[in-house]
Design a protein around this motif. Structure first.
Motif, short mmCIF file in Angstrom:
data_model
loop_
_atom_site.label_atom_id
_atom_site.label_comp_id
_atom_site.label_asym_id
_atom_site.label_seq_id
_atom_site.Cartn_x
_atom_site.Cartn_y
_atom_site.Cartn_z
N GLY A 1 0.81 -1.22 0.00
CA GLY A 1 0.00 0.00 0.00
C GLY A 1 0.84 1.26 0.00
N ARG A 2 1.94 1.26 0.75
CA ARG A 2 2.81 2.44 0.81
C ARG A 2 3.50 2.70 -0.53
N ILE A 3 3.88 1.64 -1.22
CA ILE A 3 4.49 1.83 -2.54
C ILE A 3 3.53 2.60 -3.43
N ARG A 4 2.27 2.20 -3.41
CA ARG A 4 1.28 2.89 -4.24
C ARG A 4 1.08 4.33 -3.77
N GLU A 5 1.02 4.55 -2.47
CA GLU A 5 0.85 5.91 -1.97
C GLU A 5 2.02 6.80 -2.39
N ARG A 6 3.22 6.27 -2.36
CA ARG A 6 4.39 7.06 -2.78
C ARG A 6 4.32 7.38 -4.27
N GLU A 7 3.86 6.41 -5.07
CA GLU A 7 3.67 6.69 -6.51
C GLU A 7 2.70 7.85 -6.70
N LEU A 8 1.61 7.81 -5.98
CA LEU A 8 0.60 8.86 -6.11
C LEU A 8 1.16 10.21 -5.64
N ALA A 9 1.94 10.19 -4.58
CA ALA A 9 2.54 11.44 -4.08
C ALA A 9 3.51 12.01 -5.12
N ARG A 10 4.32 11.15 -5.72
CA ARG A 10 5.26 11.61 -6.75
C ARG A 10 4.51 12.15 -7.96
N ALA A 11 3.45 11.49 -8.34
CA ALA A 11 2.66 11.95 -9.49
C ALA A 11 2.04 13.31 -9.17
N GLY A 12 1.57 13.49 -7.95
CA GLY A 12 1.00 14.77 -7.54
C GLY A 12 2.05 15.87 -7.54
N GLU A 13 3.26 15.57 -7.10
CA GLU A 13 4.36 16.54 -7.12
C GLU A 13 4.70 16.90 -8.56
N GLY A 14 4.67 15.91 -9.45
CA GLY A 14 4.96 16.16 -10.87
C GLY A 14 3.92 17.08 -11.49
N ARG A 15 2.66 16.86 -11.13
CA ARG A 15 1.59 17.71 -11.66
C ARG A 15 1.71 19.13 -11.13
#
Length: 138
Positions: free
Chosen positions: A119-133
């Motif tokens: 679950g944390r791996i996915r949350e980190r992906e989402l956080a990185r994607a949000g930072e990229g946006r």
């Protein structure tokens, strides 16, 4: 709610299929690693190998559940972990004498950390994607 249930079911089925498939293949090509049910397995190297692929598949299954979840990916992964743990307890007790106690205890204690990690791996992906946006928008 339907997507949440589907996400958990997909992760559960994926994890189970990978574990059963690997056990089946190994029991045919390396029966000393995965002996037939009811046959004791005290081969430490084999048991560590089993722990390794169970860990990989557990994290992967929980990651897939988190990725498919419509929201709150970590919660979905932890629900899958709790379901897996609930099913693992009676299964482990049924075969307790076939493997050393350390193997049984480790596998029960590790279920929830695998779920958390997936679950944390996915949350980190989402956080990185949000930072990229956010960076692209500025």
């Amino acid at each position: 709610m339907g997507r949440s249930i589907l996400a958990i079911v997909v992760g559960f089925v994926l994890t189970g299929a990978l574990n059963v498939g690997t056990n089946t293949v190994l029991s045919r090509i390396a029966p000393e690693m995965v002996p037939p049910p009811g046959t004791p397995n005290t081969n430490t190297a084999a048991l560590i190998g089993i722990c390794a692929y169970v860990a990989l598949y557990g994290v992967l299954g929980c990651y897939v559940t988190a990725r498919l979840a419509p929201s709150r990916p970590l919660l979905h992964a932890l629900i899958l972990g709790a379901l897996a743990l609930a099913m693992s307890i009676p299964m482990t007790l049924a075969v307790w004498n076939d493997t050393p106690a350390w193997f049984n205890v480790y596998n029960l204690l590790a279920v929830m950390p695998y779920a958390y990690l997936g679950g944390r791996i996915r949350e980190r992906e989402l956080a990185r994607a949000g930072e990229g946006r956010l960076a692209a928008a500025s």
